[in-house]
Write an enzyme that holds these catalytic residues in place. Structure first.
Site, PDB file in Angstrom:
ATOM      1  N   SER A 129       5.861  -1.739  -2.312  1.00  0.00           N
ATOM      2  CA  SER A 129       5.808  -2.721  -3.430  1.00  0.00           C
ATOM      3  C   SER A 129       4.744  -2.318  -4.448  1.00  0.00           C
ATOM      4  CB  SER A 129       5.586  -4.138  -2.915  1.00  0.00           C
ATOM      5  OG  SER A 129       4.506  -4.244  -1.999  1.00  0.00           O
ATOM      6  N   GLY A 162       0.841  -1.205   0.000  1.00  0.00           N
ATOM      7  CA  GLY A 162       0.000   0.000   0.000  1.00  0.00           C
ATOM      8  C   GLY A 162       0.867   1.243   0.000  1.00  0.00           C
ATOM      9  N   LEU A 163       0.223   2.379  -0.137  1.00  0.00           N
ATOM     10  CA  LEU A 163       0.937   3.663  -0.190  1.00  0.00           C
ATOM     11  C   LEU A 163       1.733   3.908   1.094  1.00  0.00           C
ATOM     12  CD1 LEU A 163      -1.956   5.919  -1.562  1.00  0.00           C
ATOM     13  CD2 LEU A 163       0.061   5.168  -2.856  1.00  0.00           C
ATOM     14  N   SER A 164       2.717   4.779   1.005  1.00  0.00           N
ATOM     15  CA  SER A 164       3.401   5.246   2.207  1.00  0.00           C
ATOM     16  C   SER A 164       2.367   5.913   3.111  1.00  0.00           C
ATOM     17  CB  SER A 164       4.480   6.265   1.813  1.00  0.00           C
ATOM     18  OG  SER A 164       5.069   6.810   2.966  1.00  0.00           O
ATOM     19  N   GLY A 165       2.344   5.495   4.389  1.00  0.00           N
ATOM     20  CA  GLY A 165       1.386   6.104   5.316  1.00  0.00           C
ATOM     21  C   GLY A 165       0.044   5.404   5.364  1.00  0.00           C
ATOM     22  N   CYS A 166      -0.112   4.308   4.606  1.00  0.00           N
ATOM     23  CA  CYS A 166      -1.429   3.621   4.570  1.00  0.00           C
ATOM     24  C   CYS A 166      -1.706   2.840   5.838  1.00  0.00           C
ATOM     25  CB  CYS A 166      -1.509   2.703   3.345  1.00  0.00           C
ATOM     26  SG  CYS A 166      -0.461   1.238   3.438  1.00  0.00           S
ATOM     27  N   GLY A 167      -0.653   2.505   6.593  1.00  0.00           N
ATOM     28  CA  GLY A 167      -0.846   1.784   7.851  1.00  0.00           C
ATOM     29  C   GLY A 167      -0.257   0.384   7.845  1.00  0.00           C
ATOM     30  N   LYS A 168       0.440   0.001   6.746  1.00  0.00           N
ATOM     31  CA  LYS A 168       0.887  -1.398   6.618  1.00  0.00           C
ATOM     32  C   LYS A 168       1.862  -1.810   7.721  1.00  0.00           C
ATOM     33  CE  LYS A 168       3.972   0.043   2.926  1.00  0.00           C
ATOM     34  NZ  LYS A 168       3.512   1.438   2.946  1.00  0.00           N
ATOM     35  N   SER A 169       2.827  -0.916   8.089  1.00  0.00           N
ATOM     36  CA  SER A 169       3.777  -1.308   9.153  1.00  0.00           C
ATOM     37  C   SER A 169       3.065  -1.456  10.494  1.00  0.00           C
ATOM     38  CB  SER A 169       4.893  -0.263   9.292  1.00  0.00           C
ATOM     39  OG  SER A 169       5.610  -0.160   8.084  1.00  0.00           O
TER      40      SER A 169
HETATM   41  N1  LIG Z   1      10.363   7.947  -3.268  1.00  0.00           N
HETATM   42  C1  LIG Z   1       9.769   7.213  -2.294  1.00  0.00           C
HETATM   43  N2  LIG Z   1       8.642   6.538  -2.571  1.00  0.00           N
HETATM   44  C2  LIG Z   1       8.046   5.799  -1.574  1.00  0.00           C
HETATM   45  N3  LIG Z   1       8.519   5.679  -0.298  1.00  0.00           N
HETATM   46  C3  LIG Z   1       9.662   6.358  -0.025  1.00  0.00           C
HETATM   47  C4  LIG Z   1      10.331   7.143  -0.993  1.00  0.00           C
HETATM   48  N4  LIG Z   1      11.435   7.718  -0.407  1.00  0.00           N
HETATM   49  C5  LIG Z   1      11.436   7.287   0.859  1.00  0.00           C
HETATM   50  N5  LIG Z   1      10.387   6.471   1.102  1.00  0.00           N
HETATM   51  C6  LIG Z   1      10.174   5.782   2.377  1.00  0.00           C
HETATM   52  O1  LIG Z   1      10.577   4.438   2.108  1.00  0.00           O
HETATM   53  C7  LIG Z   1       9.564   3.531   2.458  1.00  0.00           C
HETATM   54  C8  LIG Z   1       9.207   2.672   1.272  1.00  0.00           C
HETATM   55  O2  LIG Z   1      10.225   1.730   1.115  1.00  0.00           O
HETATM   56  P1  LIG Z   1       9.818   0.339   0.464  1.00  0.00           P
HETATM   57  O3  LIG Z   1      11.051  -0.511   0.441  1.00  0.00           O
HETATM   58  O4  LIG Z   1       8.612  -0.182   1.139  1.00  0.00           O
HETATM   59  O5  LIG Z   1       9.448   0.791  -1.016  1.00  0.00           O
HETATM   60  S1  LIG Z   1       9.296  -0.156  -2.312  1.00  0.00           S
HETATM   61  O6  LIG Z   1       8.577  -1.360  -1.847  1.00  0.00           O
HETATM   62  O7  LIG Z   1      10.670  -0.431  -2.797  1.00  0.00           O
HETATM   63  O8  LIG Z   1       8.500   0.692  -3.260  1.00  0.00           O
HETATM   64  C9  LIG Z   1       8.347   4.310   2.827  1.00  0.00           C
HETATM   65  O9  LIG Z   1       8.032   3.832   4.122  1.00  0.00           O
HETATM   66  P2  LIG Z   1       6.503   3.637   4.547  1.00  0.00           P
HETATM   67  O10 LIG Z   1       6.005   5.042   4.726  1.00  0.00           O
HETATM   68  O11 LIG Z   1       6.571   2.847   5.806  1.00  0.00           O
HETATM   69  O12 LIG Z   1       5.784   2.928   3.404  1.00  0.00           O
HETATM   70  C10 LIG Z   1       8.739   5.777   2.852  1.00  0.00           C
HETATM   71  O13 LIG Z   1       8.665   6.297   4.161  1.00  0.00           O
HETATM   72  N1  LIG Z   2      -6.099   2.077  11.413  1.00  0.00           N
HETATM   73  C1  LIG Z   2      -5.473   3.249  11.658  1.00  0.00           C
HETATM   74  N2  LIG Z   2      -6.188   4.303  12.130  1.00  0.00           N
HETATM   75  C2  LIG Z   2      -5.578   5.492  12.369  1.00  0.00           C
HETATM   76  N3  LIG Z   2      -4.252   5.729  12.165  1.00  0.00           N
HETATM   77  C3  LIG Z   2      -3.518   4.697  11.695  1.00  0.00           C
HETATM   78  C4  LIG Z   2      -4.068   3.430  11.416  1.00  0.00           C
HETATM   79  N4  LIG Z   2      -3.073   2.618  10.957  1.00  0.00           N
HETATM   80  C5  LIG Z   2      -1.944   3.369  10.949  1.00  0.00           C
HETATM   81  N5  LIG Z   2      -2.200   4.623  11.399  1.00  0.00           N
HETATM   82  C6  LIG Z   2      -1.240   5.733  11.536  1.00  0.00           C
HETATM   83  O1  LIG Z   2      -0.879   6.114  10.229  1.00  0.00           O
HETATM   84  C7  LIG Z   2       0.509   6.487  10.193  1.00  0.00           C
HETATM   85  C8  LIG Z   2       1.224   5.637   9.142  1.00  0.00           C
HETATM   86  O2  LIG Z   2       1.203   4.280   9.575  1.00  0.00           O
HETATM   87  P1  LIG Z   2       2.381   3.318   9.106  1.00  0.00           P
HETATM   88  O3  LIG Z   2       2.099   1.973   9.659  1.00  0.00           O
HETATM   89  O4  LIG Z   2       3.704   3.933   9.354  1.00  0.00           O
HETATM   90  O5  LIG Z   2       2.123   3.284   7.524  1.00  0.00           O
HETATM   91  P2  LIG Z   2       3.064   2.668   6.382  1.00  0.00           P
HETATM   92  O6  LIG Z   2       3.913   1.633   7.030  1.00  0.00           O
HETATM   93  O7  LIG Z   2       2.113   2.115   5.371  1.00  0.00           O
HETATM   94  O8  LIG Z   2       3.856   3.815   5.856  1.00  0.00           O
HETATM   95  C9  LIG Z   2       1.053   6.251  11.593  1.00  0.00           C
HETATM   96  O9  LIG Z   2       1.067   7.484  12.267  1.00  0.00           O
HETATM   97  C10 LIG Z   2       0.046   5.318  12.216  1.00  0.00           C
HETATM   98  O10 LIG Z   2      -0.035   5.485  13.603  1.00  0.00           O
END
Ligand SMILES: Nc1ncnc2c1ncn2[C@@H]1O[C@H](COP(=O)(O)OS(=O)(=O)O)[C@@H](OP(=O)(O)O)[C@H]1O
Ligand SMILES: Nc1ncnc2c1ncn2[C@@H]1O[C@H](COP(=O)(O)OP(=O)(O)O)[C@@H](O)[C@H]1O
Length: 220
Positions: free
Chosen positions: A124, A33-40
């Site tokens: 991914s 999912g997108l960055s910030g979607c909640g996957k971690s």
């Molecule tokens: N350009 C760009 N695009 C997307 N994400 C970025 C980028 N630069 C840094 N980040 C940070 O790196 C995390 C994504 O790394 P991933 O290894 O999951 O990415 S990928 O699967 O290779 O697309 C991702 O972490 P999450 O927010 O936890 O998803 C971002 O915080």
């Molecule tokens: N179900 C949820 N409801 C509200 N906030 C959430 C939820 N899941 C994740 N968050 C918040 O969203 C932000 C991003 O979560 P994170 O797990 O780091 O996303 P990702 O790994 O996809 O980038 C964090 O601040 C987290 O606390």
């Protein structure tokens, strides 16, 4: 194609015997999912719930793996030559992401073959890369790859923006940022789709995944 001299070595201890000892089946639970979607967050919560049940697990996520196995050139250059760092360091271009997911997919598949319930949380973004991992993991056994699409609207991810990366991406300070200046190809038929905007807590979302894993027979 020249046949490689690398020959697969059959192990004495079988996957089945490892799983029997753990009373579970190895799997790869692939959060995307997108960055910030909640996957971690959801993957961590699922890991906690599985640990509470005494299950053997491993969790791999984007930020952590990109400190080691898939480190960027600037980090590798601290310990290696610049040539090495440029060759093996990974960024966020399409080919770098392909290699990132290839490495992680191979590692996760090995962990699953050891009987571990292996949770992975990576953006991914490319369907082709995720499908390759599925083929690697399911070469061992069909059904061992469980794709979890954390479908959180971009607007919510951008509002959350816990690392301020969306703000930087909007300002043009980060290139190839998924969802802003780089694509995200949503799964067409994930095993599980979580609606990231439905107001449920991470614990509730993780519980849904846990029950699906139980129903699929990965553990009793
Ligand atoms: N350009 C760009 N695009 C997307 N994400 C970025 C980028 N630069 C840094 N980040 C940070 O790196 C995390 C994504 O790394 P991933 O290894 O999951 O990415 S990928 O699967 O290779 O697309 C991702 O972490 P999450 O927010 O936890 O998803 C971002 O915080
Ligand atoms: N179900 C949820 N409801 C509200 N906030 C959430 C939820 N899941 C994740 N968050 C918040 O969203 C932000 C991003 O979560 P994170 O797990 O780091 O996303 P990702 O790994 O996809 O980038 C964090 O601040 C987290 O606390």
């Amino acid at each position: 194609m020249v046949k490689s001299d690398i020959v697969w070595h059959q192990h004495v201890v079988t996957r089945e015997s490892r799983e029997d000892r753990l009373s579970q089946k190895g799997a790869v639970v692939w959060f995307t999912g997108l960055s910030g979607c909640g996957k971690s967050t959801i993957a961590n919560e699922l890991d906690r719930q599985l640990a509470e049940l005494g299950r053997a697990t491993m969790l791999l996520d984007g930020d952590n793996i990109r400190h080691g196995l898939c480190a960027p050139p600037e980090r590798l250059a601290e310990e290696h030559t610049q040539e090495f760092a440029d060759r093996f360091g990974l960024g966020f271009g399409e080919t770098d992401r392909e290699e990132n997911i290839r490495r992680i997919g191979s590692l996760a598949s090995l962990m699953a073959s050891a009987g571990l319930i292996t949770l992975t949380a990576f953006v991914s973004p490319y369907r082709r890369d995720r499908d390759r991992v599925r083929r690697i993991v399911e070469a061992g056994r069909t059904g061992d790859f469980v794709e979890v699409f954390v479908d959180t609207p971009l607007e919510i991810c951008e509002t959350r923006d816990p690392k301020g990366l969306y703000k930087k991406a909007r300002a043009g300070l980060i290139k190839n940022f998924t969802g802003i200046s780089d694509p995200y190809e949503a799964p067409t038929s994930p095993e599980i789709r979580l609606d990231g905007g439905d107001g449920r807590t991470p614990a509730q979302q993780a519980a849904e995944v846990l029950e699906t894993l139980r129903k699929r027979g990965f553990f009793a």
